[in-house]
Design an enzyme around this catalytic site. Structure first.
Site, PDB file in Angstrom:
ATOM      1  N   GLU A 245     -66.069 -53.360 -68.463  1.00  0.00           N
ATOM      2  CA  GLU A 245     -64.859 -53.056 -69.221  1.00  0.00           C
ATOM      3  C   GLU A 245     -64.787 -51.565 -69.571  1.00  0.00           C
ATOM      4  O   GLU A 245     -65.808 -50.941 -69.810  1.00  0.00           O
ATOM      5  CB  GLU A 245     -64.851 -53.889 -70.518  1.00  0.00           C
ATOM      6  N   GLU A 356     -56.361 -56.098 -76.998  1.00  0.00           N
ATOM      7  CA  GLU A 356     -57.126 -57.077 -77.756  1.00  0.00           C
ATOM      8  C   GLU A 356     -57.272 -56.585 -79.188  1.00  0.00           C
ATOM      9  O   GLU A 356     -57.495 -55.386 -79.414  1.00  0.00           O
ATOM     10  CB  GLU A 356     -58.507 -57.270 -77.135  1.00  0.00           C
TER      11      GLU A 356
END
Length: 441
Positions: A245, A356
């Site tokens: 990520e 997120e």
């Protein structure tokens, strides 16, 4: 070769003071303003805990060749490449740094760009990656043969729930009500998202996107807001999920302020024991002497004002198998060695792009922590945050526009997403939201 003077924490008067005075935790919505932090919760810090923290910091804060003070208060240590934390990993003891640069994937067919487009209104379309980081503003750079590491401090660890949790994502829960083939890497435990994703059966060797940069407001210290790319393989309902990520993140708990920062993460066991943010554990091998992972990004976008975005590419080197990261205009930052992974040692099967947040419901109601710009997708350019030019790396190391993406948001009254395609931005989407509002409680 100069080294910084190292003071043991238990002998540092400031740290000794912490032993006897309460340590404060951020809980106010004023966290958005780094100069306006409001600390209202207390707990004692024991000598034993400080000694444990000290030993941990000595492992990850490597002896520097040069130390640079950033205008935002960060300390950047220039550490010899071979001395960086990566090589403390038992699987990397004999790993040789990849010296031959990988071939950076290129588009199979160029995207046709309109004569006048939204891209022309993005302020950083030709901005060099190194210009993004605040620590460069004093004119200093790390010498050749070294890599910049953001120094971790006692307060950074104390903000975490525990020493074990420092630098780690909380393990995600099980899926909420959603399509059978939808990813659940980010569901449960208060994590909420607005993401686009590929199908779960493709052979994928990397992903790329250009990400709009904002500084969303964070309500409480243990919440965060991020925008990132996930490169994934393994099972979502087991303990073997592999994930790489990268993106930007605002996390007062991790960094001690509310600035957006470049970050990376990896795990090979569904966030259980392996991996961490940035270089806070062994794993990621940095090769670039100019980009500091975890350092603040500046400038940032403003509503109806200038828009800034950064480009991130993650892909698997077809020759040696390492997963490389590019930041900005083809600036190689470093790589995740293939030895770290099980499923990703071969290829990825899914990519996610998007936002997120953590919704801790600290006051018994939905958090007001913002995602992206804090505006919903329908507000569009210069208000809502965006990802543009979503691309996939295929088996012949070529980039192509991501096709047939799906979109997902758990609670569209709080945060949402809207995808589209255009000649200048390829596959793209707007996303985000304000969190708590009359429809989101």
């Amino acid at each position: 070769m100069g080294t910084a003077v190292r003071i043991r924490n238990r002998e540092n008067p400031l740290v000794l003071l912490l032993t006897f005075l309460p340590f404060f935790f951020l809980t106010s919505s004023q966290a958005h303003n780094p100069s306006n932090l409001n600390y209202t919760k207390y707990r004692q810090v024991s000598n034993l805990r400080l000694e444990r923290i000290e030993r941990h910091l000595e492992k990850i804060n490597k002896p520097p060749v040069l130390t640079i003070q950033s205008p935002d208060g960060d300390i950047i240590d220039c550490v010899h490449k071979r001395k960086q934390p990566a090589f403390d990993h038992p699987l990397l003891k004999n790993h040789k740094i990849q010296k031959v640069p990988p071939e950076i994937p290129k588009l199979k067919t160029a995207v046709k760009t309109d004569a006048i487009s939204r891209e022309d209104m993005v302020s950083n379309s030709s901005k060099n990656a190194v210009d993004w980081q605040l620590w460069h503003q004093n004119g200093q750079r790390c010498p050749k043969g070294t890599v910049p590491l953001r120094r971790s401090k006692v307060h950074d660890v104390l903000r975490a729930k525990s020493l074990y949790d420092f630098g780690k994502k909380k393990r995600h829960g099980f899926p909420l009500a959603r399509r059978v083939d939808a990813p659940d890497v980010v569901s449960g435990n208060g994590h909420e998202h607005a993401i686009a994703y590929t199908g779960g059966s493709e052979e994928i060797y990397g992903a790329k996107a250009t990400i709009n940069v904002w500084d969303p407001s964070i309500e409480v210290v243990n919440e965060f807001s991020l925008s990132q790319i996930w490169v994934l393989s393994g099972s979502f309902d087991g303990s073997d999920l592999n994930s790489i990520e990268a993106g930007w993140q605002v996390s007062p708990e991790l960094y001690g302020d509310s600035r957006p920062r470049l970050f990376t993460y990896w795990t090979s066991d569904s966030y259980q024991a392996t991996g961490c943010y940035n270089l806070l554990c062994a794993g990621f091998v940095q090769t670039n002497s100019r980009i500091a992972i975890g350092a603040a990004i500046s400038p940032v976008s403003s509503v109806e004002g200038n828009q800034y975005d950064v480009t991130i590419l993650i892909w698997k080197d077809p020759k040696l198998g390492n997963w490389w990261m590019v930041f900005g205009d083809n600036t190689l930052v470093g790589y995740w060695p293939t030895e770290l992974f099980t499923h990703l040692a071969d290829r990825a099967t899914m990519v996610e792009w998007g936002g997120e947040v953590v919704n801790s419901r600290a006051n018994g109601e939905h958090t007001s922590t913002q995602m992206g710009s804090g505006h919903f997708a329908d507000d569009g350019f210069r208000k809502a945050s965006y990802f543009r030019n979503l691309e996939i790396v295929d088996s012949d190391n070529s980039l192509s526009s991501a096709q047939d993406i799906s979109i997902l948001a758990e609670n569209t009254n709080c945060y949402d997403i809207k995808s589209a395609y255009s000649s200048e931005w390829g596959t793209h989407f707007y996303y985000g939201g304000p969190g708590r509002n009359p429809q989101c409680t």
